[in-house]
Design a protein around this motif. Structure first.
Motif, short mmCIF file in Angstrom:
data_model
loop_
_atom_site.label_atom_id
_atom_site.label_comp_id
_atom_site.label_asym_id
_atom_site.label_seq_id
_atom_site.Cartn_x
_atom_site.Cartn_y
_atom_site.Cartn_z
N LYS A 40 0.82 -1.22 0.00
CA LYS A 40 0.00 0.00 0.00
C LYS A 40 0.85 1.26 0.00
O LYS A 40 0.49 2.26 -0.63
CB LYS A 40 -0.93 0.01 1.23
N ASN A 41 1.98 1.23 0.68
CA ASN A 41 2.79 2.42 0.86
C ASN A 41 3.93 2.58 -0.14
O ASN A 41 4.65 3.57 -0.10
CB ASN A 41 3.35 2.47 2.28
N CYS A 42 4.10 1.63 -1.04
CA CYS A 42 5.21 1.74 -2.00
C CYS A 42 4.78 2.53 -3.23
O CYS A 42 3.59 2.65 -3.52
CB CYS A 42 5.73 0.35 -2.39
N SER A 43 5.78 3.02 -3.94
CA SER A 43 5.48 3.68 -5.20
C SER A 43 6.00 2.88 -6.39
O SER A 43 5.49 3.00 -7.50
CB SER A 43 6.05 5.10 -5.23
N THR A 44 7.01 2.02 -6.16
CA THR A 44 7.57 1.20 -7.22
C THR A 44 7.60 -0.25 -6.77
O THR A 44 8.16 -0.57 -5.72
CB THR A 44 9.00 1.67 -7.59
N ILE A 45 6.99 -1.13 -7.58
CA ILE A 45 6.85 -2.53 -7.21
C ILE A 45 7.20 -3.43 -8.39
O ILE A 45 6.83 -3.16 -9.52
CB ILE A 45 5.41 -2.82 -6.70
N MET A 46 7.95 -4.47 -8.08
CA MET A 46 8.24 -5.50 -9.07
C MET A 46 7.21 -6.61 -8.90
O MET A 46 7.01 -7.11 -7.79
CB MET A 46 9.65 -6.06 -8.85
N MET A 47 6.55 -6.98 -9.97
CA MET A 47 5.57 -8.07 -9.97
C MET A 47 6.05 -9.13 -10.96
O MET A 47 7.14 -9.02 -11.51
CB MET A 47 4.20 -7.53 -10.40
N HIS A 58 -2.65 -11.17 -12.93
CA HIS A 58 -3.02 -10.33 -14.06
C HIS A 58 -3.86 -9.12 -13.67
O HIS A 58 -3.49 -7.97 -13.97
CB HIS A 58 -3.74 -11.15 -15.13
N ASP A 59 -4.99 -9.34 -13.02
CA ASP A 59 -5.87 -8.21 -12.64
C ASP A 59 -5.19 -7.31 -11.62
O ASP A 59 -5.35 -6.09 -11.65
CB ASP A 59 -7.20 -8.72 -12.09
N THR A 60 -4.45 -7.90 -10.71
CA THR A 60 -3.79 -7.13 -9.65
C THR A 60 -2.76 -6.18 -10.24
O THR A 60 -2.63 -5.04 -9.77
CB THR A 60 -3.13 -8.08 -8.63
N ILE A 61 -2.04 -6.62 -11.24
CA ILE A 61 -1.05 -5.75 -11.88
C ILE A 61 -1.74 -4.50 -12.42
O ILE A 61 -1.27 -3.38 -12.21
CB ILE A 61 -0.30 -6.52 -12.99
N ASP A 62 -2.87 -4.69 -13.09
CA ASP A 62 -3.59 -3.53 -13.63
C ASP A 62 -4.16 -2.65 -12.51
O ASP A 62 -4.19 -1.43 -12.65
CB ASP A 62 -4.69 -3.99 -14.59
N GLN A 63 -4.58 -3.25 -11.41
CA GLN A 63 -5.06 -2.46 -10.26
C GLN A 63 -3.93 -1.60 -9.70
O GLN A 63 -4.16 -0.45 -9.32
CB GLN A 63 -5.60 -3.38 -9.15
N LEU A 64 -2.73 -2.16 -9.62
CA LEU A 64 -1.59 -1.40 -9.12
C LEU A 64 -1.27 -0.21 -10.02
O LEU A 64 -0.98 0.88 -9.53
CB LEU A 64 -0.36 -2.31 -8.97
N VAL A 65 -1.34 -0.42 -11.32
CA VAL A 65 -1.11 0.68 -12.27
C VAL A 65 -2.17 1.76 -12.07
O VAL A 65 -1.85 2.95 -11.99
CB VAL A 65 -1.10 0.17 -13.73
N LYS A 66 -3.43 1.34 -11.95
CA LYS A 66 -4.52 2.30 -11.75
C LYS A 66 -4.36 3.06 -10.44
O LYS A 66 -4.80 4.21 -10.32
CB LYS A 66 -5.88 1.60 -11.79
N ALA A 67 -3.73 2.44 -9.45
CA ALA A 67 -3.50 3.09 -8.16
C ALA A 67 -2.30 4.04 -8.22
O ALA A 67 -1.95 4.66 -7.21
CB ALA A 67 -3.27 2.03 -7.08
N GLY A 68 -1.67 4.15 -9.39
CA GLY A 68 -0.58 5.10 -9.55
C GLY A 68 0.80 4.57 -9.24
O GLY A 68 1.77 5.33 -9.15
N LYS A 69 0.92 3.27 -9.08
CA LYS A 69 2.22 2.68 -8.77
C LYS A 69 2.99 2.40 -10.05
O LYS A 69 2.42 2.09 -11.09
CB LYS A 69 2.04 1.40 -7.99
N LYS A 70 4.32 2.52 -9.97
CA LYS A 70 5.18 2.11 -11.08
C LYS A 70 5.33 0.60 -10.95
O LYS A 70 5.85 0.10 -9.95
CB LYS A 70 6.54 2.79 -11.01
N VAL A 71 4.87 -0.12 -11.96
CA VAL A 71 4.90 -1.58 -11.96
C VAL A 71 5.97 -2.05 -12.93
O VAL A 71 6.01 -1.63 -14.09
CB VAL A 71 3.53 -2.17 -12.34
#
Length: 176
Positions: A40-47, A58-71
């Motif tokens: 929740k608190n990160c800005s850059t995440i490796m998936m 798959h869906d989670t990756i897109d949710q992370l992008v929508k939440a503004g995280k660098k994936v």
């Protein structure tokens, strides 16, 4: 059991489930991951972009992008190496090595920015040892991320009492 025997045992366990059942079991794991304080608190995440027999990301990756995280997603570039590439949406994926969907986005090399790494595995034990698929990609890559919090994700049947580990095997910090 040795690593090869453990991999075979886990493959056999996976065979008891359809891809749809594994996808349904993945929902709970990914929900737990999404509310994890580190995530929740990160800005850059490796998936990782999951295969049919892995915890579905798959869906989670897109949710992370929508939440503004660098994936960042791995892309295999040789028989021994992988690199990270930026992911901004499904348009960034193409079939790569081993029939794994991989990103075609910009290569990412500022590893110090990665706060969390979500790591797949064939199995994990209570000491956070990880059993990979046997090619060593993650064991060679994860040492480049000494500051990233490494979270292994797996199904309950992939949790083992013990996994043989040596100096080349990289542990995760936590398993979901």
């Amino acid at each position: 059991m040795n690593k090869k025997e453990l991999r075979n045992f886990i493959r056999m366990q996976k065979g008891h489930f359809t891809p749809q059942e594994l996808k349904e079991m993945s929902v709970t794991i990914m929900r737990r991951m999404m509310v994890h304080p580190r995530v929740k608190n990160c800005s850059t995440i490796m998936m990782y972009y999951s295969l049919d027999d892995e915890v579905d990301t798959h869906d989670t990756i897109d949710q992370l992008v929508k939440a503004g995280k660098k994936v960042l997603l791995p892309a295999v570039i040789s028989d021994t190496e992988m690199e990270l590439r930026c992911y901004e949406g499904p348009k960034d994926l193409v079939g790569g090595f081993f029939h794994i969907m991989e990103p075609i986005g910009k290569t990412f090399t500022d590893y110090s920015q990665i706060e969390v790494a979500i790591v797949p595995g064939m199995g994990f034990d209570s000491r956070c040892n990880r059993l990979g698929r046997g090619k060593g990609y993650y064991d060679r890559f994860l040492p480049l991320l000494p500051d990233a919090y490494k979270i292994g994700v797996c199904f309950d049947f992939q949790k083992m009492p013990g996994i043989p580990a040596d100096a080349n095997d990289i542990k995760v910090d936590e398993v979901l």
